[in-house]
Design a protein around this motif. Structure first.
Motif: not given
Length: 234
Positions: A38-42, A121-129
């Motif tokens: 999650s850290g890398a993805y964020l 932003n789909q990436e933002l939503v997925l990142g938060i989840a």
């Protein structure tokens, strides 16, 4: 309003929070791998998506809000003990309700949900989840270690899971009133600052002596790769 966004935001925290009742906390290796991912993805979505988007309007004052978000996260962690990035502390000697942790973590989640209404932003939503999975797990662990009943812990985990959706709904109502556009860069700047602090802290704290094992390297690589694929397909 996108109901799928509400579902994704809620589900991540629910999965992470309620897994505390089934996962043995004496073996935190899996949590550390989730944290590394999650850290890398964020960090990747912040660099690839959020930063370029927020500077498109040539508003150079955005940097002040990014710095403000970074400092705000430092202040929040004085009360939350770093639960935002899955940092679990032992509080078994306490028997009082950890108000500071619950309130600061809820505010943190609310702020994260606010930019989604305008970002699309789909990436933002997925990142938060994804980010909320270890955060909710850590919150549940702290609540249980403070001798909070399972019933009350479950209710509080649901409250936390709803905070980002509430942030999204709140900003969506502002968007309909044509107010969000004016403050979008400022809100997003604060969230970027929070993300930068959390993601870099996760990447350092999830390793021993800042050395990456093979499993953590793979977890980080997977997080970066997923964000990169989303960037290329965007």
């Amino acid at each position: 309003m996108n109901y799928l966004i509400l579902f994704i935001l809620t589900t991540g925290a629910i999965i992470g929070g309620f897994s505390v009742f089934f996962v043995k906390k004496d073996h935190p290796q899996r949590l550390k791998l989730i944290l590394a991912f999650s850290g890398a993805y964020l960090f990747a979505i912040t660099v690839l998506h959020l930063l370029p988007d927020v500077y498109q309007g040539n508003n150079h004052e955005v940097g002040l809000f990014i710095l403000g978000g970074f400092i705000l996260q430092i202040l929040l962690e004085q009360f939350s003990d770093g639960i935002e990035h899955g940092h679990i502390h032992k509080h078994s000697h306490q028997k009082s309700f950890p108000w500071g942790i619950m309130l600061s973590l809820s505010l943190h989640a609310f702020l994260e949900g606010m930019p989604i209404a305008a970002a699309h932003n789909q990436e933002l939503v997925l990142g938060i989840a994804i980010h909320h999975i270890p955060a909710a797990f850590a919150l549940g662990s702290v609540l249980l270690s403070n001798h909070i009943s399972k019933k009350t812990t479950s209710i509080l985990l649901i409250v936390f899971a709803l905070m980002s959706p509430f942030g999204y709904l709140f900003s969506f109502s502002l968007k309909n009133g044509a107010l969000l556009g004016e403050y979008y860069s400022s809100i997003m700047g604060i969230v970027i600052g929070i993300f930068l602090h959390i993601s870099t802290t996760i990447l350092f704290e999830s390793t021993v002596d800042h050395r990456f094992t093979l499993k953590k390297t793979l977890a980080v690589s997977l997080g970066l790769l997923l964000a990169l694929v989303g960037y290329l397909l965007h």
